[in-house]
Design an enzyme around this catalytic site. Sequence first.
Site, PDB file in Angstrom:
ATOM      1  N   ASP A  35      22.930  50.362 111.028  1.00 19.91           N
ATOM      2  CA  ASP A  35      24.263  50.768 111.500  1.00 19.91           C
ATOM      3  C   ASP A  35      24.552  52.228 111.128  1.00 19.91           C
ATOM      4  OD1 ASP A  35      26.709  50.316 112.714  1.00 19.91           O
ATOM      5  OD2 ASP A  35      27.091  48.453 111.640  1.00 19.91           O
ATOM      6  N   ASP A  40      31.583  48.268 119.743  1.00 22.46           N
ATOM      7  CA  ASP A  40      31.415  46.817 119.576  1.00 22.46           C
ATOM      8  C   ASP A  40      32.042  46.028 120.722  1.00 22.46           C
ATOM      9  OD1 ASP A  40      30.433  47.661 117.195  1.00 22.46           O
ATOM     10  OD2 ASP A  40      31.679  46.355 115.952  1.00 22.46           O
TER      11      ASP A  40
HETATM   12  C1  GLA Z   1      29.535  47.712 113.220  1.00 23.11           C
HETATM   13  C2  GLA Z   1      28.512  47.205 114.240  1.00 23.11           C
HETATM   14  C3  GLA Z   1      28.715  45.712 114.441  1.00 23.11           C
HETATM   15  C4  GLA Z   1      28.570  44.988 113.116  1.00 23.11           C
HETATM   16  C5  GLA Z   1      29.537  45.561 112.097  1.00 23.11           C
HETATM   17  C6  GLA Z   1      29.283  45.013 110.693  1.00 23.11           C
HETATM   18  O1  GLA Z   1      30.829  47.622 113.738  1.00 23.11           O
HETATM   19  O2  GLA Z   1      28.619  47.893 115.447  1.00 23.11           O
HETATM   20  O3  GLA Z   1      27.791  45.201 115.380  1.00 23.11           O
HETATM   21  O4  GLA Z   1      27.246  45.125 112.665  1.00 23.11           O
HETATM   22  O5  GLA Z   1      29.438  46.976 112.028  1.00 23.11           O
HETATM   23  O6  GLA Z   1      30.140  45.548 109.753  1.00 23.11           O
END
Ligand code: GLA
Length: 413
Positions: free
Chosen positions: A160, A215
């Site tokens: 990430d 997301d």
């Molecule tokens: C980010 C990523 C998500 C998830 C969260 C976890 O938002 O894009 O897919 O992994 O972090 O904290």
Amino acid sequence: MKLIKLNLTILFVIVFVFNAKPQDTSYKLTFKKFENLAPTPPMGWNSWNKFGCNIDEELIKDIAKAMVMSGMKDAGYQYINLDDCWHGQRDSLGFIHPDPEKFPSGMKALADYIHSMGLKIGIYSDAGNLTCGGRPGSRGYEFQDAMTYASWGIDYLKYDWCNTDGLNAEGAYKTISGAIKKAGRPMILSICEWGQNLPWRWGHEVAQLWRTTTDIHDCFDCIIDHGFWEAWGVLQILDAQDSLRRYSGPNNWNDPDMLEVGNQGLSYNESKSHFTMWAMLSAPLIAGNDIRNMNEETKSILLNQNIISVDQDPLGIAAFKYKSTNDIDIWVKPLSNNEWAICFLNRSKNIKELTFDWSSEKIKDNLINKELDFSKTKFKIFNLWTSKNQGFTNKPLNLKIESHDIIALKLIP
Ligand code: GLA
């Protein structure tokens, strides 16, 4: 004479410098990823969409069991991926450990369990100091973490991009990719920097997949404002994909984020459309629901072998949007054996009707320079949701599409 002396001196200097090079070349890093780990888009499950930070080893083991019992494993789902919040602390030597309360048996034991069921295990970290959930990130510990993951038997790393102050994305992902290579265990690398630094341009060398957007949220058509970031619904994510199809292909996948099929924000029709369109895009199919408790509708979507085959088609060519008409998006994907998938997605809140007269359509895929010529070739029409033949392309097709639903057809020459 002076000139000869000078030349000799230069020669000695060159020979000296050349010989002075260290003979040991193990310091040389290759940032190139392991070959052929994802010839078709990865399929599996990830904890985040449904469980967020509430994960522990019992849940993960039960999910692995459900993966087998539900038939998902046989359908092609392979990876059990832990997302954020599995972490405990680093020890005094810098080694990361799982949360001792939630994962008392340790990661190696969990990986062994998952492997014993014929499945693979994925884990999550972050290029910054802290993960998005505030757990220890890998910044400064990349090689140590990659070695640790390899020693646990990890097969897949989602990496990430939170808390990465001052880092350059391409450089940071090269570092972790080099670290994985050096650790020696083949591991898929999933870039998760939300498309901010155009990973489709540089990701091929280092990773098997890269997120293309922010997301996903479990809604069909919405934007959720979280203040400094937004989460998007299925349509918002879909609309950002068409221009990226040329970057996608075997071992290099655009990732429009994990599935929300079976989560409460999507209706049956919406889940069907979401799943079908992700397959059309050759997206990774990473389920994000509670697969221990699936109703028949959810199962019928995630286990639809016709749709899965579209996703997993060996050519690995993503669909393109052929046209939009009256709130219906028409997407087309070339498949192997000169077959094609064609989908009619109703974006609107109303039922739509459409007569599709094949003979007056000119469908051409400019990326691979291939054309669907209905005057020369008659195709059989196979409905991928009803598994029924629906005539041939020599006659116009009358379609009735419910709100947010999709009609998915395979054309067989
Ligand atoms: C980010 C990523 C998500 C998830 C969260 C976890 O938002 O894009 O897919 O992994 O972090 O904290």
